[in-house]
Design an enzyme around this catalytic site. Structure first.
Site, short mmCIF file in Angstrom:
data_model
loop_
_atom_site.label_atom_id
_atom_site.label_comp_id
_atom_site.label_asym_id
_atom_site.label_seq_id
_atom_site.Cartn_x
_atom_site.Cartn_y
_atom_site.Cartn_z
N ALA A 82 0.87 -1.20 0.00
CA ALA A 82 0.00 0.00 0.00
C ALA A 82 0.89 1.23 0.00
CB ALA A 82 -0.96 -0.02 1.19
N HIS A 99 3.04 4.62 -0.71
CA HIS A 99 2.78 6.05 -0.96
C HIS A 99 4.13 6.74 -1.08
CE1 HIS A 99 3.76 6.35 3.27
NE2 HIS A 99 2.78 5.51 3.55
N HIS A 144 7.01 5.91 1.28
CA HIS A 144 7.81 4.72 0.95
C HIS A 144 8.81 5.04 -0.17
CE1 HIS A 144 4.10 2.62 2.58
NE2 HIS A 144 5.06 2.07 3.28
N GLN A 161 2.41 -9.24 13.62
CA GLN A 161 2.47 -7.93 14.27
C GLN A 161 1.09 -7.27 14.42
OE1 GLN A 161 5.03 -6.34 10.96
NE2 GLN A 161 3.95 -4.44 11.41
N GLY A 204 11.17 4.44 8.27
CA GLY A 204 10.62 5.79 8.38
C GLY A 204 10.54 6.24 9.84
N ASP A 215 7.34 5.75 12.29
CA ASP A 215 7.22 4.67 13.28
C ASP A 215 8.44 4.75 14.20
OD1 ASP A 215 4.80 3.13 12.36
OD2 ASP A 215 5.95 3.24 10.51
N GLN A 242 9.12 1.91 16.51
CA GLN A 242 9.50 0.72 15.74
C GLN A 242 11.01 0.74 15.44
OE1 GLN A 242 7.26 -1.25 12.43
NE2 GLN A 242 8.52 0.01 11.13
N MET A 254 2.00 10.91 5.84
CA MET A 254 1.56 9.87 4.90
C MET A 254 1.54 8.51 5.59
SD MET A 254 3.06 10.88 1.21
CE MET A 254 2.75 12.52 0.57
#
Ligand code: PAF
Length: 281
Positions: free
Chosen positions: A32, A34, A37, A61, A149, A152, A155, A186
């Site tokens: 997915a 955008h 990414h 997850q 990114g 997150d 993460q 985004m």
């Protein structure tokens, strides 16, 4: 651009490239895609000669099976975006390829106390699942660098702790948050926002920006109270947390003098849960 469904096909593609000294970058995604990414792919191109993007919606997850089921999977669109961006290879395994013993296979590592804070509190076990799949992807690709990114934020911290746990020699590059023109970060989940949700979603960026812009004006408690006040009386928005935290531990910052301070937020907008953050210092 080559597409691989199995680890063995991917490894066979990468072996001669590695032997000839090419640097390999991995951009792990759940698809997915955008422009956020694509910015990771562009950053990867500045740091390596061969760019592999993985697309895998990782079941371990997800804490809510409905969330897993409704996760968008526009694969043709994703492949077109990656080819356009000049990605060299896409790794698109199925669940059996990544979890040959079943998705409930044993995995538990110590990720430190930050695992249980913020997202960890709302999504129990989430970071065990994330680090489990990222380790498998690292094993499949054995990249020199991997891109993640900043959106997150927690993460990235967890993945760095996993890397340290296994002493993996992979350089992690954190890419800045890419925002829509009006400030919304985004995210693959943004497509679930209704028109009203989309307007309401701006409160995340607005509250973070308020903290960044007024950091020198108020103390930490006041800043947090003022940021939380942005969420009062917005129908259809439910704040999970807003915190001004130490960027290394994710514990609430106790002083503005801490080396790294980051504001982090999560809120349900309509039925879509969004996260965002801003590094203050
Ligand atoms: O950030 C994501 O898209 C996922 O958590 C990741 C890192 C690809 C692991 O499934």
């Amino acid at each position: 651009m080559e597409v691989f469904k199995t680890k063995s096909a991917l490894k066979a593609f990468l072996a001669p490239l590695k032997a000839s000294g090419k640097r390999i970058a991995l951009v792990p995604t759940m698809g997915a895609l955008h422009n956020g990414h694509i910015s990771l792919i562009k950053m990867a191109q500045q740091n390596a000669e061969v760019i592999i993007c993985s697309i895998f919606v990782n079941p371990t997850q997800f804490t809510d099976p409905k969330d897993l089921e409704k996760y968008p999977r526009p694969i043709e669109h994703d492949l077109a975006m990656l080819a356009d961006a000049g990605c060299n290879g896409v790794f698109m395994p199925d669940v059996a390829e990544m979890y040959p013993q079943g998705a409930d296979e044993d995995w538990h590592i110590d990720l430190g106390n930050a695992e249980f804070l913020l997202e960890g509190e709302f999504r129990k076990g989430h970071y065990q699942g994330v680090t489990q799949i990222v380790k498998k992807l690292f094993d499949a690709v054995e990249p020199d660098v991997a891109m993640f990114g900043q959106k997150d934020f927690q993460q990235v911290l967890m993945i760095k702790n996993m890397l340290a746990h296994f002493s993996l020699p992979i350089n992690i590059i954190i890419c800045p948050i890419i925002r829509e023109e009006d400030g919304l970060a985004m995210s693959s989940r943004n497509i679930h926002l209704s028109d009203v949700d989309r307007k309401n979603s701006l409160v995340l960026n607005q509250s973070l920006k308020y903290v960044a812009d007024h950091f020198d004006e108020f103390d930490l408690k006041e800043l947090e109270t003022k940021a939380k006040a942005f969420y009062e009386n917005i129908d259809g928005v439910e704040l999970d947390y807003f915190t001004i935290a130490n960027g290394a531990t994710l514990e609430p910052a106790t002083s503005k003098e801490e080396n790294s301070v980051v504001a982090l937020v999560a809120a349900k907008v309509g039925s879509t849960r969004l996260i965002d953050n801003m590094i203050i210092k």
